[in-house]
Scaffold this motif. Structure first.
Motif, PDB file in Angstrom:
ATOM      1  N   SER A  29      -3.360  -7.256  -4.704  1.00  0.00           N
ATOM      2  CA  SER A  29      -1.947  -7.110  -4.361  1.00  0.00           C
ATOM      3  C   SER A  29      -1.604  -8.000  -3.173  1.00  0.00           C
ATOM      4  O   SER A  29      -2.476  -8.345  -2.371  1.00  0.00           O
ATOM      5  CB  SER A  29      -1.636  -5.651  -4.037  1.00  0.00           C
ATOM      6  N   PRO A  30      -0.331  -8.406  -3.036  1.00  0.00           N
ATOM      7  CA  PRO A  30       0.056  -9.270  -1.914  1.00  0.00           C
ATOM      8  C   PRO A  30      -0.292  -8.706  -0.546  1.00  0.00           C
ATOM      9  O   PRO A  30      -0.548  -9.461   0.389  1.00  0.00           O
ATOM     10  CB  PRO A  30       1.574  -9.413  -2.095  1.00  0.00           C
ATOM     11  N   ASP A  31      -0.290  -7.372  -0.403  1.00  0.00           N
ATOM     12  CA  ASP A  31      -0.639  -6.769   0.888  1.00  0.00           C
ATOM     13  C   ASP A  31      -2.141  -6.672   1.104  1.00  0.00           C
ATOM     14  O   ASP A  31      -2.596  -6.256   2.169  1.00  0.00           O
ATOM     15  CB  ASP A  31       0.018  -5.397   1.041  1.00  0.00           C
ATOM     16  N   GLY A  32      -2.936  -7.038   0.077  1.00  0.00           N
ATOM     17  CA  GLY A  32      -4.384  -7.034   0.197  1.00  0.00           C
ATOM     18  C   GLY A  32      -5.027  -5.670   0.075  1.00  0.00           C
ATOM     19  O   GLY A  32      -6.252  -5.559   0.153  1.00  0.00           O
ATOM     20  N   GLY A  33      -4.248  -4.621  -0.142  1.00  0.00           N
ATOM     21  CA  GLY A  33      -4.793  -3.266  -0.120  1.00  0.00           C
ATOM     22  C   GLY A  33      -5.255  -2.724  -1.450  1.00  0.00           C
ATOM     23  O   GLY A  33      -5.968  -1.710  -1.494  1.00  0.00           O
ATOM     24  N   SER A  34      -4.866  -3.361  -2.546  1.00  0.00           N
ATOM     25  CA  SER A  34      -5.219  -2.855  -3.872  1.00  0.00           C
ATOM     26  C   SER A  34      -5.725  -3.981  -4.753  1.00  0.00           C
ATOM     27  O   SER A  34      -5.273  -5.124  -4.653  1.00  0.00           O
ATOM     28  CB  SER A  34      -4.012  -2.207  -4.560  1.00  0.00           C
ATOM     29  N   LEU A  35      -6.686  -3.637  -5.605  1.00  0.00           N
ATOM     30  CA  LEU A  35      -7.163  -4.555  -6.631  1.00  0.00           C
ATOM     31  C   LEU A  35      -6.893  -3.926  -7.986  1.00  0.00           C
ATOM     32  O   LEU A  35      -7.122  -2.724  -8.179  1.00  0.00           O
ATOM     33  CB  LEU A  35      -8.650  -4.851  -6.471  1.00  0.00           C
TER      34      LEU A  35
ATOM     35  N   LYS B  55       6.134   0.062 -12.059  1.00  0.00           N
ATOM     36  CA  LYS B  55       6.575   0.075 -10.671  1.00  0.00           C
ATOM     37  C   LYS B  55       5.373   0.371  -9.787  1.00  0.00           C
ATOM     38  O   LYS B  55       4.563   1.246 -10.105  1.00  0.00           O
ATOM     39  CB  LYS B  55       7.660   1.141 -10.466  1.00  0.00           C
ATOM     40  N   ARG B  56       5.237  -0.364  -8.680  1.00  0.00           N
ATOM     41  CA  ARG B  56       4.088  -0.182  -7.789  1.00  0.00           C
ATOM     42  C   ARG B  56       4.528   0.452  -6.476  1.00  0.00           C
ATOM     43  O   ARG B  56       5.473  -0.017  -5.821  1.00  0.00           O
ATOM     44  CB  ARG B  56       3.418  -1.529  -7.525  1.00  0.00           C
ATOM     45  N   ASP B  57       3.835   1.519  -6.065  1.00  0.00           N
ATOM     46  CA  ASP B  57       4.124   2.187  -4.806  1.00  0.00           C
ATOM     47  C   ASP B  57       3.661   1.305  -3.648  1.00  0.00           C
ATOM     48  O   ASP B  57       2.506   0.863  -3.601  1.00  0.00           O
ATOM     49  CB  ASP B  57       3.419   3.543  -4.749  1.00  0.00           C
ATOM     50  N   ALA B  58       4.555   1.065  -2.707  1.00  0.00           N
ATOM     51  CA  ALA B  58       4.256   0.147  -1.614  1.00  0.00           C
ATOM     52  C   ALA B  58       3.181   0.667  -0.674  1.00  0.00           C
ATOM     53  O   ALA B  58       2.510  -0.123   0.006  1.00  0.00           O
ATOM     54  CB  ALA B  58       5.529  -0.151  -0.824  1.00  0.00           C
ATOM     55  N   PHE B  59       2.988   1.990  -0.605  1.00  0.00           N
ATOM     56  CA  PHE B  59       2.028   2.567   0.339  1.00  0.00           C
ATOM     57  C   PHE B  59       0.679   2.859  -0.310  1.00  0.00           C
ATOM     58  O   PHE B  59      -0.358   2.577   0.272  1.00  0.00           O
ATOM     59  CB  PHE B  59       2.615   3.850   0.947  1.00  0.00           C
ATOM     60  N   THR B  60       0.682   3.415  -1.513  1.00  0.00           N
ATOM     61  CA  THR B  60      -0.572   3.805  -2.163  1.00  0.00           C
ATOM     62  C   THR B  60      -1.079   2.778  -3.150  1.00  0.00           C
ATOM     63  O   THR B  60      -2.254   2.771  -3.494  1.00  0.00           O
ATOM     64  CB  THR B  60      -0.397   5.141  -2.894  1.00  0.00           C
ATOM     65  N   GLY B  61      -0.180   1.934  -3.651  1.00  0.00           N
ATOM     66  CA  GLY B  61      -0.549   0.992  -4.701  1.00  0.00           C
ATOM     67  C   GLY B  61      -0.535   1.608  -6.083  1.00  0.00           C
ATOM     68  O   GLY B  61      -0.820   0.931  -7.075  1.00  0.00           O
ATOM     69  N   ASP B  62      -0.208   2.903  -6.181  1.00  0.00           N
ATOM     70  CA  ASP B  62      -0.188   3.572  -7.480  1.00  0.00           C
ATOM     71  C   ASP B  62       0.875   2.958  -8.388  1.00  0.00           C
ATOM     72  O   ASP B  62       1.921   2.481  -7.929  1.00  0.00           O
ATOM     73  CB  ASP B  62       0.091   5.068  -7.303  1.00  0.00           C
ATOM     74  N   LEU B  63       0.616   3.016  -9.709  1.00  0.00           N
ATOM     75  CA  LEU B  63       1.531   2.452 -10.695  1.00  0.00           C
ATOM     76  C   LEU B  63       2.245   3.555 -11.467  1.00  0.00           C
ATOM     77  O   LEU B  63       1.677   4.614 -11.721  1.00  0.00           O
ATOM     78  CB  LEU B  63       0.775   1.556 -11.678  1.00  0.00           C
ATOM     79  N   GLU B  64       3.484   3.273 -11.835  1.00  0.00           N
ATOM     80  CA  GLU B  64       4.274   4.189 -12.656  1.00  0.00           C
ATOM     81  C   GLU B  64       4.979   3.380 -13.742  1.00  0.00           C
ATOM     82  O   GLU B  64       5.648   2.386 -13.452  1.00  0.00           O
ATOM     83  CB  GLU B  64       5.302   4.921 -11.802  1.00  0.00           C
ATOM     84  N   ASP B  65       4.804   3.814 -14.984  1.00  0.00           N
ATOM     85  CA  ASP B  65       5.454   3.136 -16.098  1.00  0.00           C
ATOM     86  C   ASP B  65       6.970   3.303 -15.971  1.00  0.00           C
ATOM     87  O   ASP B  65       7.487   4.422 -15.941  1.00  0.00           O
ATOM     88  CB  ASP B  65       4.949   3.723 -17.418  1.00  0.00           C
TER      89      ASP B  65
END
Length: 370
Positions: A278-284, A345-355
C-alpha cells in the motif's frame, strides 16, 4: 455576515477547483487479452476517487496487451504473442485521442511484463516463453523505441510441467537496480545499468549482473515488491502459492519468512499472481488465482516481516492482477476469467478491504494501472 459569505464562497471554490495535488479522479488503464474474447485492447477510464465510480474514456486497439507501464504521458504495452506478434507498443496518452508512436519486436515469445526505469528513459520487457529479457531505450522525447540488448537465460526447476526452461516473468526497479524474476529457475537476477555515451540513441546500454537471489525451489518466482524503506523484498511464488520475504543485510538478501496465500486446509490448485504494498507502506496484498480466487491482506511489521490479517473473495475467477489507487483508498482486482474488475474500498487505518459492490465490465482484464 460578509465574513461568513466570503468563507462560504471560499469553500465552494475549493470544492469546484481543488488545489493542485488534491486528486479528485485518476486516469486508469486496463490491459486485456483480445484473442477470442471480443476485446479491442487497452481501455481507458476516469476513476472517481471520492465515489469509486468509473467513466469510460477511450479504447486503444492493440493485440493482447497483457501488461502495461506508464510514465507521465507515455504508455507501454507488451503484446503477448510469438514470433513477429511478440511486440512492445508505445503510446502517447497526453489526450483522450491516444496515438501509437512506435512498435518493436521483443525478440522473444510471449512478452508478459514491461517496466519503466525511474527516469522514464529505459524499458525492460520480460519474454516468458522466450526465456529472455529485452532492454529498450526511449529517445526523441520518448517517441521512439531502440532495442539495445537481449539477455537469454538457461536452466530450469523441479516442477517438470512448468519449469523445463527459463521463464522470465517480470522486472522491477528499486534504488536504480533492476530485479528480474525467472519463474523457470527460481531465481531473481539483480542488475545495474550502464551507458557509455551521453545520448541513449548512441553508445552501448547494458545490464550488469550484481547478484542472484535464490528463491523457493519449485516456487516459481513471478512478481515482487519492496517495503517502503527498500530493504525488504517480497516475491510471490506462482506455483506454490507463497510469499517469500527477503531482508537486505550487509549487502546480501537473506530469506526471513515464507507465508502462504491460502490458509490452513486449502487443497486446490495454486496460482500466486500479483503482490503490492500500500502507498502508506503498512499493508501488503497478494492475489491467488488457481482455485482459491482470493486477495490476501498482511500487515507489514516494523521489521519488514508480515503478519496475516485477512483474506477476501475476489467475487470472480482468475485474479491475475490488481491495482491500488495512488491515494490508497481503493483496491481494484482484475478477474480475467469472469470479465470484470471488482472495486474494494480500503480502510485508511487498518488496511482492511470492503467490497463496494461496484463492477467494471471488461473482456478478459489482466492488468490495471493508474
Amino acid at each position: 455576515m460578509k465574513t461568513v459569505a466570503f468563507f462560504g464562497m471560499l469553500v465552494l471554490s475549493l470544492i469546484l477547483n481543488p488545489p493542485a495535488g488534491t486528486a479528485q479522479s485518476y486516469d486508469m488503464f486496463v490491459g486485456t487479452y483480445t484473442s477470442g474474447t471480443g476485446s479491442k485492447g487497452i481501455y481507458r477510464f476516469n476513476f472517481d476517487a471520492a465515489t469509486g465510480d468509473v467513466r469510460p474514456v477511450s479504447t486503444m486497439e492493440s493485440p493482447n496487451p497483457s501488461f502495461l507501464a506508464r510514465f507521465e504521458n507515455r504508455l507501454l504495452a507488451v503484446n503477448e504473442g510469438d514470433g513477429e506478434q511478440a511486440t512492445l507498443s508505445l503510446f502517447d496518452i497526453s489526450t483522450a485521442k491516444e496515438k501509437l508512436l512506435d512498435k518493436s519486436t521483443t525478440l522473444g515469445d510471449h512478452p508478459c511484463h514491461v517496466a519503466f526505469d525511474p527516469a522514464g528513459n529505459i524499458a525492460l520487457v520480460s519474454n516468458y516463453s522466450g526465456g529472455s529479457l529485452a532492454l529498450f531505450s526511449l529517445v526523441d522525447n520518448r517517441s521512439k523505441l531502440i532495442l539495445h540488448d537481449l539477455l537469454e537465460y538457461e536452466g530450469g526447476g523441479p516442477d517438470t510441467d512448468r519449469q523445463k526452461q527459463a521463464h522470465i516473468h517480470s522486472a522491477f526497479f528499486n534504488d536504480e537496480l533492476a530485479y528480474v524474476s525467472d519463474l523457470g529457475s527460481d531465481k531473481i537476477h539483480v542488475y545495474s545499468l550502464s551507458h557509455d555515451g551521453t545520448d541513449l540513441r548512441n553508445g552501448a546500454l547494458t545490464l550488469n549482473e550484481q547478484s542472484i537471489i535464490h528463491t523457493i525451489k519449485g516456487g516459481g518466482a513471478r512478481h515482487l515488491t519492496f517495503s517502503a524503506d527498500g530493504h525488504t523484498l517480497y516475491t510471490i511464488q506462482e506455483l506454490t502459492g507463497q510469499i517469500a520475504v527477503f531482508r537486505r543485510e550487509e549487502g546480501e538478501w537473506m530469506l526471513k519468512q515464507v507465508e502462504s496465500l491460502y490458509g490452513d486446509g486449502f487443497e486446490g490448485k495454486q496460482g500466486g499472481a500479483d503482490v503490492k504494498i500500500s502507498p502508506d507502506g503498512g499493508s501488503l496484498y497478494a492475489t491467488n488465482r488457481g482455485d482459491a480466487n482470493l486477495i490476501l491482506h498482511y500487515t507489514v511489521l516494523p521489521n519488514g516481516l508480515l503478519e496475516w490479517r485477512n483474506k477476501y473473495s475476489v467475487q470472480g475467477a482468475g485474479p491475475r492482477n490488481f491495482a491500488i489507487t495512488p491515494d490508497g483508498a481503493y483496491v481494484l482486482v482484475a478477474n480475467q476469467q469472469t470479465n470484470r474488475i471488482v472495486v474494494f474500498k480500503r480502510d485508511a487505518f487498518t488496511g482492511d478491504l470492503e467490497d463496494t459492490g461496484k463492477r467494471i465490465e471488461v473482456p478478459a482484464p489482466v492488468c490495471i494501472i493508474f
